[in-house]
Enzyme design. Structure first.
Site, PDB file in Angstrom:
ATOM      1  CE1 TYR A  58      16.649  28.223  47.222  1.00  0.00           C
ATOM      2  CE2 TYR A  58      16.507  29.304  45.070  1.00  0.00           C
ATOM      3  CZ  TYR A  58      16.845  29.325  46.423  1.00  0.00           C
ATOM      4  OH  TYR A  58      17.355  30.472  46.973  1.00  0.00           O
ATOM      5  CG  HIS A  88      15.827  39.023  51.514  1.00  0.00           C
ATOM      6  ND1 HIS A  88      15.338  38.226  52.518  1.00  0.00           N
ATOM      7  CD2 HIS A  88      16.616  38.221  50.749  1.00  0.00           C
ATOM      8  CE1 HIS A  88      15.809  37.001  52.373  1.00  0.00           C
ATOM      9  NE2 HIS A  88      16.596  36.968  51.318  1.00  0.00           N
ATOM     10  CG  ASN A 200      17.030  35.473  42.969  1.00  0.00           C
ATOM     11  OD1 ASN A 200      16.929  34.279  42.774  1.00  0.00           O
ATOM     12  ND2 ASN A 200      17.757  35.945  43.952  1.00  0.00           N
ATOM     13  CE1 TYR A 282      55.035  61.183  24.208  1.00  0.00           C
ATOM     14  CE2 TYR A 282      54.681  59.623  26.000  1.00  0.00           C
ATOM     15  CZ  TYR A 282      55.430  60.065  24.916  1.00  0.00           C
ATOM     16  OH  TYR A 282      56.551  59.379  24.560  1.00  0.00           O
ATOM     17  NE  ARG A 285      54.012  63.926  20.667  1.00  0.00           N
ATOM     18  CZ  ARG A 285      55.127  63.279  21.009  1.00  0.00           C
ATOM     19  NH1 ARG A 285      55.514  62.215  20.334  1.00  0.00           N
ATOM     20  NH2 ARG A 285      55.849  63.710  22.024  1.00  0.00           N
ATOM     21  CG  PHE A 331      21.195  34.834  41.105  1.00  0.00           C
ATOM     22  CD1 PHE A 331      22.479  34.760  41.619  1.00  0.00           C
ATOM     23  CD2 PHE A 331      20.384  33.713  41.209  1.00  0.00           C
ATOM     24  CE1 PHE A 331      22.953  33.613  42.232  1.00  0.00           C
ATOM     25  CE2 PHE A 331      20.843  32.558  41.825  1.00  0.00           C
ATOM     26  CZ  PHE A 331      22.142  32.515  42.340  1.00  0.00           C
ATOM     27  CD  GLU A 415      23.034  33.594  48.675  1.00  0.00           C
ATOM     28  OE1 GLU A 415      23.363  34.756  48.998  1.00  0.00           O
ATOM     29  OE2 GLU A 415      21.859  33.193  48.671  1.00  0.00           O
TER      30      GLU A 415
END
Length: 501
Positions: A58, A88, A200, A282, A285, A331, A415
């Site tokens: 792959y 990409h 990646n 608060y 405090r 990844f 994915e």
């Protein structure tokens, strides 16, 4: 590891301190012979495996994502990797800041230097060349799903390696090809898997996380300083910061916050004088508990980010000694995404409680005039800075939406669960920008309140902070154009030395 004028990438673990020093010093990056050897060993093994394997590997001899079933002929492997980077490069939006781009280059170089990614030494060296010569690829802040790594922004980051894309060099945005030519750099010919190794990974998420951690460390201390000034301006009580109280509920951040307040208030005339009121609201405090919870949140997030920046997060991962190439999911940004959402909540709470202290100071309580101005009515004084703080606090609450709780299927179903860690990362920096403004507003109100209590004085430490602050932001006796004072206050907060706590 720093040696002389160079930082040897991959020679030791990265730390936040080392990264901060690198950004501040401009120190150059270099590769040791040992790092070069292990990177070459991995590349040589991968070349041998690709040439001899009878089954597809792959990302090495196949396409990507849902195209993993397509086997690529050997003569097209370089085209495959270059096409990957070009296709990409889909980040959009605003340009990422120069320091974050530097961090992306640094973190990717470190990950590749560990010797499990199969890149050429020349590819790694070119990343260092970009960093060392301040040739910063143009990357945009949207487009990553935070799984399969930060594909889109990392593709933009590494287009210049193949002579594509744009860079910022000497203050100008230019085509990368022209800048490469000026340096005499030949575009890298990517070998099998190299495009995937570059794209990646979690370096976009991680770079934002490192930047957020460095700012969050600073903001945690600023919150204590601003809070202590407000406590004094409000004529608050010291008992909530007593050491014994925090021994019986020993959360580390809570105890640290109380100790910081004891240091900041030491020697104060205001804190020591008798009080007419029995308790404080608060927002005063419970400062140790609220600020302390953020400190503990930050401590956890630091541990996650430090692990990540010293990890291998591309895919597949190459193990030469074990004779294995393993395709997995390192990844995937889920560890970062969840941690960043957690830090967003912790940081937003610092602003939330700060704005409440600001509101208490302008209510005309405990001897202070309404809106911290003597001649109110004709003067509005500090009425509207609280509006601005409230608006930013509300915006920060929006940014606390858990990005990690979302997922959208991508790559035609391959994915099918993504982290959205990039969205979690970028909104952290928006929260941080708001916090600097919010704490600037709190310091303005606190300083005004302290001056209105003269001749009584606060502690030597806080008097020194107040004196420095007054060089930038004046006491207001009649209304002024307020936004300029607010800008100066935020700038003061950004550069305030913090080594005294």
């Amino acid at each position: 590891m720093a040696v002389g004028d160079h930082f040897h990438i991959g020679a030791a673990e990265l730390t936040f301190e080392a990264v901060a020093e690198l950004l501040a010093s401009g120190r150059k990056l270099a590769l040791t012979d040992e790092v070069r050897a292990r990177v070459k060993k991995c590349r040589d093994y991968l070349d041998h495996k690709a040439a001899t394997s009878e089954v597809p590997i792959y990302g090495v001899t196949t396409g990507f994502g849902s195209l993993c079933k397509v086997t690529i002929p050997a003569e097209q492997l370089t085209v495959l990797q270059e096409n990957l980077v070009k296709s990409h490069a889909c980040s959009v939006g605003n340009e990422v800041s120069p320091d974050v781009v530097r961090l992306m280059l640094l973190l990717k170089a470190h990950a590749l230097s560990l010797g499990y990614s199969g890149v050429q030494v020349a590819t790694l060296q070119r990343i260092l060349d970009l960093y060392n010569n301040d040739v910063l690829p143009v990357v945009y802040d949207r487009g990553s799903l935070g799984a399969s790594g930060d594909l889109a922004p990392l593709a933009n980051l590494f287009l210049p390696l193949i002579g594509e894309g744009e860079v910022r060099y000497k203050g100008e945005k230019r085509d990368a090809a022209g800048v490469l030519k000026e340096f005499g750099w030949t575009p890298i010919t990517l070998q099998s898997k190299e495009g995937l190794a570059l794209l990646n990974g979690t370096q976009f998420m991680s770079a934002h996380g490192v930047m957020a951690v460095l700012h969050a460390r600073r903001l945690s201390k600023i919150a204590d300083i601003a809070g202590a000034m407000s406590l004094e301006a409000f004529d608050g009580r010291p008992e909530p910061f007593t050491d014994l109280l925090h021994r019986v509920r020993p959360h580390k951040g809570q105890a640290e916050t109380a100790a910081n307040f004891r240091t900041l208030l030491a020697g104060s005339e205001l804190i020591a004088r008798p009080k007419e009121h029995v308790q404080d609201p608060y927002s005063f405090r419970c400062v140790p508990q609220v600020h302390g919870a953020t400190k503990d949140t930050l401590r956890y997030v630091e541990s996650v980010v430090r692990t990540e920046i010293n990890s291998v997060t591309d895919n597949p991962t190459v193990f030469p000694d074990e004779d294995m190439i393993v395709s997995g999911g390192n990844f995937h940004g889920q560890p970062l995404a969840v941690a960043y959402d957690f830090l967003a909540i912790g940081l937003a709470e610092l602003g939330n409680i700060s704005e409440r202290r600001v509101a208490q100071l302008i209510m005309g309580l405990r001897g202070l005039p309404e809106f911290l101005i003597e001649n109110s009515g004709v003067n509005s004084g500090y009425m509207i800075p609280q509006y601005a703080a409230a608006a930013m606090v509300s915006q920060n609450k929006m940014y606390c939406f858990a990005a990690s709780s979302d997922s959208i299927v991508s790559s035609n179903g391959q994915e099918d669960h993504v982290s959205m860690g990039a969205n979690a990362a970028t909104k952290l920096l928006r929260i941080i920008d708001n916090l600097y403004e919010i704490f600037g507003i709190e310091m303005m109100n606190a300083a005004q309140g302290l001056d209105l209590r003269r001749p009584a004085r606060t502690s030597p430490l806080l008097e020194a902070v107040l004196a420095d602050f007054r060089r930038e932001v004046p006491l207001i006796e009649d209304d002024i154009v307020m936004y300029r004072a607010m800008q100066n206050a935020a700038a003061f907060v950004r550069r305030l030395p913090l080594d005294f706590i």
